[in-house]
Structures are given as C-alpha cells and as structure tokens.
Design a protein around this motif. Structure first.
Motif, PDB file in Angstrom:
ATOM      1  N   ASN A 164       0.752  -1.350  -0.136  1.00 22.90           N
ATOM      2  CA  ASN A 164      -0.148   0.305   0.560  1.00 22.90           C
ATOM      3  C   ASN A 164       1.159   1.121  -0.132  1.00 22.90           C
ATOM      4  N   LEU A 165       1.490   1.754  -0.794  1.00 19.11           N
ATOM      5  CA  LEU A 165       2.632   2.774  -1.052  1.00 19.11           C
ATOM      6  C   LEU A 165       1.471   4.247  -1.225  1.00 19.11           C
ATOM      7  N   SER A 166       2.108   4.692   0.168  1.00 20.14           N
ATOM      8  CA  SER A 166       0.858   6.262   0.025  1.00 20.14           C
ATOM      9  C   SER A 166       2.496   7.321   0.867  1.00 20.14           C
ATOM     10  N   PHE A 189       2.241   3.931 -14.076  1.00 22.81           N
ATOM     11  CA  PHE A 189       1.951   3.732 -12.598  1.00 22.81           C
ATOM     12  C   PHE A 189       0.978   4.995 -12.473  1.00 22.81           C
ATOM     13  N   SER A 190      -0.068   4.730 -11.182  1.00 24.16           N
ATOM     14  CA  SER A 190      -0.998   5.717 -11.354  1.00 24.16           C
ATOM     15  C   SER A 190      -1.096   6.048  -9.629  1.00 24.16           C
ATOM     16  N   VAL A 191      -1.544   7.379  -9.519  1.00 30.13           N
ATOM     17  CA  VAL A 191      -1.189   7.975  -8.648  1.00 30.13           C
ATOM     18  C   VAL A 191      -2.641   8.675  -7.772  1.00 30.13           C
ATOM     19  N   ILE A 192      -3.267   8.293  -6.930  1.00 29.96           N
ATOM     20  CA  ILE A 192      -4.714   8.605  -6.828  1.00 29.96           C
ATOM     21  C   ILE A 192      -4.544  10.210  -5.518  1.00 29.96           C
ATOM     22  N   LEU A 193      -4.744  11.151  -5.968  1.00 28.96           N
ATOM     23  CA  LEU A 193      -4.262  12.162  -5.201  1.00 28.96           C
ATOM     24  C   LEU A 193      -5.354  12.105  -3.427  1.00 28.96           C
ATOM     25  N   LYS A 301       2.438  18.562  -1.033  1.00 26.35           N
ATOM     26  CA  LYS A 301       2.745  18.690   0.403  1.00 26.35           C
ATOM     27  C   LYS A 301       0.893  18.257   0.957  1.00 26.35           C
ATOM     28  N   GLY A 302       1.109  16.086   1.770  1.00 26.02           N
ATOM     29  CA  GLY A 302       0.125  16.486   1.802  1.00 26.02           C
ATOM     30  C   GLY A 302      -0.491  15.011   1.544  1.00 26.02           C
ATOM     31  N   ASP A 303      -0.893  14.201   1.196  1.00 26.29           N
ATOM     32  CA  ASP A 303      -1.371  12.633   0.691  1.00 26.29           C
ATOM     33  C   ASP A 303      -1.645  11.977   0.339  1.00 26.29           C
ATOM     34  N   TRP A 304      -0.847  11.198  -0.621  1.00 23.55           N
ATOM     35  CA  TRP A 304      -1.424  10.665  -1.641  1.00 23.55           C
ATOM     36  C   TRP A 304      -1.185   8.846  -1.732  1.00 23.55           C
ATOM     37  N   GLU A 305      -1.441   8.283  -3.167  1.00 26.08           N
ATOM     38  CA  GLU A 305      -1.093   6.832  -2.729  1.00 26.08           C
ATOM     39  C   GLU A 305      -1.101   6.244  -4.009  1.00 26.08           C
TER      40      GLU A 305
END
Length: 327
Positions: A164-166, A189-193, A301-305
């Motif tokens: 669970n790369l985040s 690759f994909s990134v979920i903001l 700055k913040g969180d993403w997966e």
C-alpha cells in the motif's frame, strides 16, 4: 518438513480427519470456501523435498502464477507426487527462501527491522532465483517497489511501503519510486490524490538528477533540471521549468492520474489528457524517453497513494543487448 512426512505415511488417517472436519463445518452451516482458504495447509514436494506452507502465504502475491494455481480452484488438476503432495519442479534451495520471505512479510511489524529480499553469495544462484521469481510472477512481492524522499525534511513525512504505497507529508517534498533487486524498470504507474497542495507527478532522469536528500525549499518535479511531469495545480505539463497548458485539466481529492510508457500518455480519471504524439509540436519530451534512466517522482504537500505499477516486461540488460544486436 516433519509434518509433510507424517502426512505421507498416514494419508488415509488424515483424509478421514479431513472428512470429519468437513461434516462438522457443514452442520454449522459454514461454506467450504469460507473456512478453507484462510487456514488451509498445503503439503508440497519441491524438487524431491517435502515441506508445508499455508495457502494464504503461498498465494499472498496478488496476480502471481502461484496465487492463481493454488487459489483452491485448480487443486484437482495440479501435478502431485504418488503420496498426493503438490509437486513443484524447482530446487528447494531456491524455492524455500522465497517461502520464508513471504512468511516473514506476513508477520512484519514496525517494531522490528524491515524484512529484506533473499540474497545469495553465488551470483549464479542469485540469477537463478530471480529467474524463478520472474517465472512465477512474484517480482512485485519478493522485490517490492520502494518510495524514498529526495527533497525535504525526513521527519515531516510518513511513507507507507509495499503493497500500500502512500505518502503523507506535512511539508512540500519530493519522492522517487524505484525497484530493488532486479533490473526491470517501472514504465507506468497511477497516483490517487488525497488532499495535496501543488502536486507534481512525473519522472526524473537518474543518470543526471541528484537524488541525495536535500532539506529546505526546492523546485518540484518538472521544474528541476532533468525532470518532467504533470503540474496538477497549474493544469499542464512541465519539462525543466518549461510549461505547456492543457485545456480543461482539473484535479481534486480522489482524482486518479495515470502515466503510461514513461510519460508518453497521461490519463486523468481514465480520460486521455496528453500524449507525446499530440503534443510533439508544443511539448518537447526528453530525448532519452525510451531509455532506462527514468524513474517516477512526485512533489507536493499532503497525501497521495501510488498504485497500478507496471514493470517493463523485458529486463533492461536483455533489451540493451537486443538493441545493440540490431545496430
């Protein structure tokens, strides 16, 4: 090992015990699949050596050949020895370290040192091990992709590793995504903001980009030299500071951004927003785009997966050899 031998000596007794257990479950109204899969013990004959492993351990790498073969659906058609043990035609000295690694990952905790991928003193044996891992489709599980900070303050970010790369970063930082233990590079690759400020997602050229950790203010992916990517805040593409606006590009929390074939195609929530063919007159892509010196990178700055990581199906050394053979 001992348990497998006992099973081989008393197959009828064990079979009767299994039938009684099945009858008890049936009386309680439990389905066979519901109870079997989490606790089933598989007895294996690996290259002539008996061993045993939990089904959930052997099938823990989603999408692998072992996960499919030992899911429970094909038990009746899998090759077995004369005592009924599932037969795996691999050397035990290669297969057992892979199983032990999966066992260690299953009980990994933050209080102990991280589990490391198997290593062998012999280079030949290491190559044979990687070949076996590739054959079973276990690369992503045995050699997990690693995310590392290369710009920012380490204490300001929390990185969650495979599967669970985040990232959750309290300050603007830049991270890279790389493979370890093998030579197949990441190509998509994909990134979920999540809730991210100034998100920039793209690639860095590892042969030139200095990945040494640099604290303090810094430019993001696409702004620094030897980097290019999608600027979610400004709505366009960046290459070493040069910006190209993409009409209608907007992102928010929950947006899924996918980058395919090392920056040739960009999709937002499944919709194509940019491609190297459509933008060749306005957006100059790096000249080494199809070479093996690019790795994914993210700033914000913040969180993403990070998810849906795709590796090149051909090992880089082999592809380079094929390329030279055609010169």
């Amino acid at each position: 090992m001992k348990r497998a031998a006992e099973y081989a000596e008393n197959p009828e007794e064990n079979g009767a015990s299994s039938e009684k257990t099945h009858q008890k479950r049936h009386k309680r109204g439990e389905s066979e699949s519901h109870v079997q899969l989490p606790c089933d013990v598989l007895h294996l004959n690996v290259g002539g050596n008996l061993t045993a492993v939990l089904r959930r351990t052997l099938t823990s790498v989603e999408g692998s050949m072992l996960a499919s073969r030992f899911s429970g659906r094909w038990d009746g058609s899998i090759e077995k020895d004369r005592d009924g043990n599932f037969f795996i035609d691999q050397p035990i000295e290669l297969f057992q370290p892979m199983i032990n690694y999966l066992r260690a990952k299953a009980c990994e905790t933050a209080l102990a040192p991280p589990v490391t991928s198997p290593k062998f003193e012999s280079e030949e044996k290491q190559r044979d091990f990687i070949r076996m891992v590739e054959y079973f489709g276990m690369t992503s599980g045995i050699y997990p992709t690693v995310m590392e900070m290369c710009r920012g303050e380490p204490e300001s970010a929390q990185i969650c590793g495979h599967p669970n790369l985040s990232v959750m970063s309290r300050e603007r930082s830049t991270f890279t995504l790389e493979t370890r233990g093998h030579k197949r590079p990441i190509i998509s690759f994909s990134v979920i903001l999540g809730k991210v400020e100034r998100a920039q997602i793209g690639w860095v050229r590892t042969g030139h980009f200095v990945k040494k950790l640099r604290p303090g203010d810094h430019k993001g992916v696409g702004e620094e030299k030897f980097t290019f990517g999608l600027d979610c805040c400004r709505g366009g593409l960046l290459y070493e500071g040069s910006f190209t606006k993409l009409d209608g590009l907007a992102t928010e929390k929950g947006t899924v951004i996918r980058c395919e074939n090392k920056g040739e195609r960009w999709l937002v929530n499944g919709q194509l927003v940019a491609s190297s063919i459509a933008l060749e007159e306005t957006f100059q892509l790096p000249p080494d785009l199809q070479q093996y010196s690019l790795v994914p990178a993210f700033s914000g700055k913040g969180d993403w997966e990070v998810c849906e990581i795709e590796l090149d199906p051909i090992i880089s050394d082999h592809k380079a050899a094929v390329s030279h053979a055609h010169l």
